[in-house]
Design an enzyme around this catalytic site. Structure first.
Site, PDB file in Angstrom:
ATOM      1  N   HIS A   1       8.556   0.767  18.490  1.00  0.00           N
ATOM      2  CA  HIS A   1       6.999   1.305  17.835  1.00  0.00           C
ATOM      3  C   HIS A   1       7.068   2.840  17.631  1.00  0.00           C
ATOM      4  CE1 HIS A   1       2.761   0.099  16.695  1.00  0.00           C
ATOM      5  NE2 HIS A   1       3.293   1.518  15.782  1.00  0.00           N
TER       6      HIS A   1
ATOM      7  N   GLY B   1       0.870  -1.131   0.006  1.00  0.00           N
ATOM      8  CA  GLY B   1       0.037  -0.087   0.088  1.00  0.00           C
ATOM      9  C   GLY B   1       0.816   1.097  -0.082  1.00  0.00           C
TER      10      GLY B   1
ATOM     11  N   GLU C   1       2.801  -4.853  22.963  1.00  0.00           N
ATOM     12  CA  GLU C   1       3.405  -3.502  23.372  1.00  0.00           C
ATOM     13  C   GLU C   1       3.077  -2.815  24.495  1.00  0.00           C
ATOM     14  OE1 GLU C   1       3.204  -0.920  19.784  1.00  0.00           O
ATOM     15  OE2 GLU C   1       3.927  -2.795  18.472  1.00  0.00           O
TER      16      GLU C   1
ATOM     17  N   ARG D   1       2.215  -4.170  11.343  1.00  0.00           N
ATOM     18  CA  ARG D   1       1.481  -4.656  12.736  1.00  0.00           C
ATOM     19  C   ARG D   1       2.196  -5.911  13.159  1.00  0.00           C
ATOM     20  NH1 ARG D   1       0.379  -0.026  13.086  1.00  0.00           N
ATOM     21  NH2 ARG D   1      -1.507   1.099  13.085  1.00  0.00           N
TER      22      ARG D   1
ATOM     23  N   ILE E   1       2.618   2.762   2.447  1.00  0.00           N
ATOM     24  CA  ILE E   1       3.963   2.479   3.040  1.00  0.00           C
ATOM     25  C   ILE E   1       4.943   1.622   2.330  1.00  0.00           C
ATOM     26  CG2 ILE E   1       5.060   1.394   5.150  1.00  0.00           C
ATOM     27  CD1 ILE E   1       2.552   2.417   6.702  1.00  0.00           C
TER      28      ILE E   1
END
Length: 322
Positions: free
Chosen positions: A283, A150, A264, A235, A152
């Site tokens: 992250h 996509g 996380e 993710r 990114i």
């Protein structure tokens, strides 16, 4: 459509909201993170800006949002924001896709260079005052496979091309990337193992959806070339972490660069902390000095389009989750 009231789900003390002051006095602003603060204003607001993903608070507000016509999220990912009533409502939801792509693209390139040049070895040798020459490799001529091509993924391809890399892409709808000059070949999802097996560097840029849950599993990891590198900037839920730890411990991969994780913050006892062949980022690869301000700037551009009756940018497919 003229907007006279904007509701902002965020901490009123957040510095990045300062840009919204330019809307006053034409548009009234109500900013907060509590029912007490937001409920009295929700019936009047035509636009809701979500700066903090408080799903339950949004769920409480939505039934009273009689004048609401549009919701915008300052984040790119919206999986922590969606709930059944919002998904099935006619309200358009937009996100900040594109704001973070450049910084994530740079992180992915840095990760590839980290392993190609063995930078961990250089730091270790410098600390030991040890002069020991070795053979670094080039990115030129190597193949980058992108699973989840996509915005990114394309940003990474843009940065990899000048290094002379071959780029392969895999996505649910390959037709969306037909004719893309950055890509040598596009694969449908069912042919992902073929693309993975051809990749020296495998980039994961997938959103969190039921269909991507641990999509990078044992079969996919075993399809990777020996000495290849896995990079995840999508993710953490898209990777089977136990299977990845095993592959790294057994030396089946050159390494992994990870900015996202299943849990996380990453628990202190997790194997990723101790593995020398892991480059770990907490992250924050896209958290540049202006990342939040940049997201507000995009919202203001979208607000202008909304008021002019023009199509909104970055409309989320709420059913798909991205």
């Amino acid at each position: 459509m003229n907007v006279d009231h904007l509701l902002v789900l965020a901490d009123p003390a957040s510095p990045y909201l300062k840009q919204l002051e330019q809307l006053a006095p034409r548009i009234a602003l109500t900013v907060g993170l509590s029912e007490e603060r937001l409920v009295p204003a929700i019936e009047r607001a035509q636009v809701l800006l979500v700066g903090s993903q408080k799903k339950e608070l949004l769920r409480t507000l939505l039934p009273r949002a009689r004048a609401l016509r549009w919701i915008h999220a300052l984040s790119a990912g919206v999986e922590n924001l969606l709930f059944e009533e919002l998904i099935h409502s006619p309200l358009p939801l937009t996100n900040s896709k594109g704001v973070y792509s450049g910084s994530l693209g740079e992180f992915a390139l840095a990760a590839m260079l980290f392993f190609a040049k063995d930078l961990r070895r250089l730091v270790r040798q410098q600390g030991e005052a040890r002069w020991e020459q070795y053979t670094p490799v080039e990115l030129r001529g190597r193949t980058l496979g992108i699973l989840g091509y996509g915005d990114i993924g394309r940003s990474v391809a843009e940065r990899a091309r000048p290094f002379g890399m071959r780029v392969l892409a895999c996505r649910r709808r390959p037709s969306l990337s037909e004719g893309d000059p950055l890509v040598d070949e596009v694969f449908p999802l069912e042919r992902r193992l073929e693309m993975i097996a051809a990749s020296d560097y495998l980039l994961l840029a997938m959103p969190h959806t039921p269909g991507t849950q641990r999509l990078m599993g044992e079969a996919e990891l075993r399809a990777m070339k020996p000495q290849s590198v896995l990079i995840n900037i999508g993710r953490g839920s898209t990777v089977d972490e136990q299977a990845l730890v095993k592959a790294l411990e057994e030396g089946r991969l050159r390494g992994a660069a990870l900015d996202v994780f299943e849990t996380e913050p990453l628990p202190p006892g997790h194997a990723f902390w101790r593995l020398e062949n892991v480059l770990l980022s907490p992250h924050c690869a896209d958290q540049t000095p202006t990342w939040r301000e940049d997201a507000v700037t995009l919202f203001l551009r979208n607000l202008d389009r909304f008021e002019k009756g023009e199509p909104l940018m970055n409309v989320v497919d709420k059913e798909a989750g991205y």
